[in-house]
Design an enzyme around this catalytic site. Structure first.
Site, PDB file in Angstrom:
ATOM      1  N   GLY A 173       0.828  -1.197   0.000  1.00  9.37           N
ATOM      2  CA  GLY A 173       0.000   0.000   0.000  1.00  9.37           C
ATOM      3  C   GLY A 173       0.863   1.247   0.000  1.00  9.37           C
ATOM      4  O   GLY A 173       1.761   1.407  -0.825  1.00  9.37           O
ATOM      5  N   ASP A 174       0.595   2.145   0.945  1.00  3.93           N
ATOM      6  CA  ASP A 174       1.387   3.378   1.042  1.00  3.93           C
ATOM      7  C   ASP A 174       2.288   3.345   2.271  1.00  3.93           C
ATOM      8  O   ASP A 174       2.615   4.378   2.851  1.00  3.93           O
ATOM      9  CB  ASP A 174       0.458   4.596   1.096  1.00  3.93           C
ATOM     10  CG  ASP A 174      -0.491   4.553   2.289  1.00  3.93           C
ATOM     11  OD1 ASP A 174      -0.696   3.457   2.847  1.00  3.93           O
ATOM     12  OD2 ASP A 174      -1.030   5.597   2.674  1.00  3.93           O
ATOM     13  N   GLU A 175       2.722   2.157   2.654  1.00  2.21           N
ATOM     14  CA  GLU A 175       3.565   1.980   3.838  1.00  2.21           C
ATOM     15  C   GLU A 175       4.991   1.613   3.417  1.00  2.21           C
ATOM     16  O   GLU A 175       5.206   0.738   2.576  1.00  2.21           O
ATOM     17  CB  GLU A 175       3.008   0.886   4.745  1.00  2.21           C
ATOM     18  CG  GLU A 175       1.654   1.227   5.344  1.00  2.21           C
ATOM     19  CD  GLU A 175       1.065   0.087   6.135  1.00  2.21           C
ATOM     20  OE1 GLU A 175       0.250   0.349   7.040  1.00  2.21           O
ATOM     21  OE2 GLU A 175       1.409  -1.082   5.848  1.00  2.21           O
TER      22      GLU A 175
END
Length: 381
Positions: free
Chosen positions: A199-201
């Site tokens: 994801g955006d991690e």
């Protein structure tokens, strides 16, 4: 395999080529007729010639098959080879000799490299993925225990990244993720690891910071500040500058006190604390975070169970005008929490917001308010 070799050589004990059989002439460094009677040192680069000479000597001395892997420039381009060398039972012209079977493994190595890339790297950002990060963290824990230095693990989540995807489309979101990964990679040492967790991690692993915990924390904070600054710079998307900040959680480690999973959980907890503090900031792990999380999760579980059970009540707060006349009432929700008594909304509303329970609580409050209005309508006068 070596059952059907691309090249077959018979060489004597001095490494002189006696016979050459090939299915692919383009794999020979020189034409086959130029090989006969010449030593490997005359044909091959020094390193490769020395390697084959050593393997030949081992095969002749032991009687066992020996193998070697090497690369050469050929008319077919740069190729990788696997060679197997086996001593012959009978001498040739009074000299010991061996058979060398050689296979072109260039394509096999390319396939292995591709498979490893798919297994260990994120295809979008080309950064290490969760699997490779976990392996490196486990190694770092052992290594830091031996050298006595602290390392740090950082968990980074882009703030409100969903808005980018929703407003500009996933292709712009992917572009932002790729650039964010590049910014992170450029801001740390080559020995550090920047991984995309999904994801955006992103996760950053810093090794060998300092022996002193205070010095290590100061160094890690300095890096964290630089990362936050880099990520908060505008991204150019669809011809416009878009800002997407990040929240960062940080935990130090030194030795075998905690597993890789525990460290990642602590860094993750710290990141959520940074979110709670208003985003675009760094939060360092504190053991109290775990206690606070356990308390919040317990409260959330009880809150879910209480919905629809009659555990909530409406308290009415009168509203008056400037002249002191009653003009209405504000309906305030209260929770009769088992074992805790009447619980004010300041305690459970933040938990409900984080858990996505506000629509359910809203319906509960509306039903109670309507029930109260219906009761009033039945009162005399």
């Amino acid at each position: 395999t070596a059952a059907v070799p691309d090249l077959l050589f018979v060489v004597d004990e001095d490494g002189r080529f006696v016979e050459v059989v090939t299915r692919r002439d383009e794999l020979l460094a020189v034409p086959s007729d130029a090989l006969i009677g010449r030593h490997a040192q005359e044909i091959l680069p020094a390193a490769e010639a020395a390697l084959l000479h050593r393997v030949l000597g081992e095969a002749l001395a032991s009687g066992d098959r020996r193998s070697a892997r090497y690369a050469l420039d050929t008319p077919a381009g740069r190729r990788d080879f696997q060679a197997w060398v086996q001593a012959m039972d009978t001498p040739l012209d009074g000299r010991r000799a061996a058979v060398m079977l050689v296979q072109d493994i260039t394509q096999n190595l390319a396939s292995e490299t591709e498979a490893r890339t798919l297994a260990y790297f994120d295809p979008l950002t080309e950064l290490p993925n969760r699997r490779l990060l976990t392996e490196r963290l486990e190694h770092a824990i052992d290594d830091n225990a031996r050298c006595g230095k602290h390392g740090a693990l950082m968990f980074i989540d882009l703030d409100d990244f969903k808005n980018i995807n929703d407003l500009l489309g996933h292709h712009n979101g992917d572009h932002l993720l790729h650039e964010a990964g590049q910014r992170l990679h450029a801001a740390v040492r080559d020995s550090d690891t920047v991984a995309r967790f999904g994801g955006d991690e992103f996760v950053i692993l810093l090794e060998h910071l300092a022996e002193s915990e205070d010095d290590a924390l100061a160094a890690a904070r300095h890096v964290a500040d630089k990362l936050i600054e880099q990520l908060s710079a505008p991204y150019r998307l669809q011809g416009l500058d878009r800002v997407c900040t990040a929240s960062l959680g940080l935990v130090l480690f030194n030795g075998h006190g905690h597993t890789a999973d525990e460290l990642m959980q602590r860094a993750d907890l710290s990141m959520y604390e940074a979110k709670r503090q208003g985003k675009n900031t760094t939060s360092v792990f504190d053991p109290q975070m775990r206690t606070a999380l356990a308390t919040r999760l317990q409260l959330e579980a009880e809150l879910r169970s209480a919905l629809g059970t009659g555990a909530f009540a409406i308290h009415l707060q009168p509203q008056v005008d400037a002249g002191g006349r009653l003009i209405g009432a504000e309906a305030l929700l209260r929770w009769e929490r088992a074992g805790h008594g009447m619980t004010p909304p300041g305690v459970f509303i933040p938990v409900a917001e984080q858990a996505g329970l506000m629509p359910d609580l809203g319906r509960e409050a509306m039903a109670l308010a309507c029930h109260e209005l219906a009761r009033w309508s039945r009162l005399p006068g």
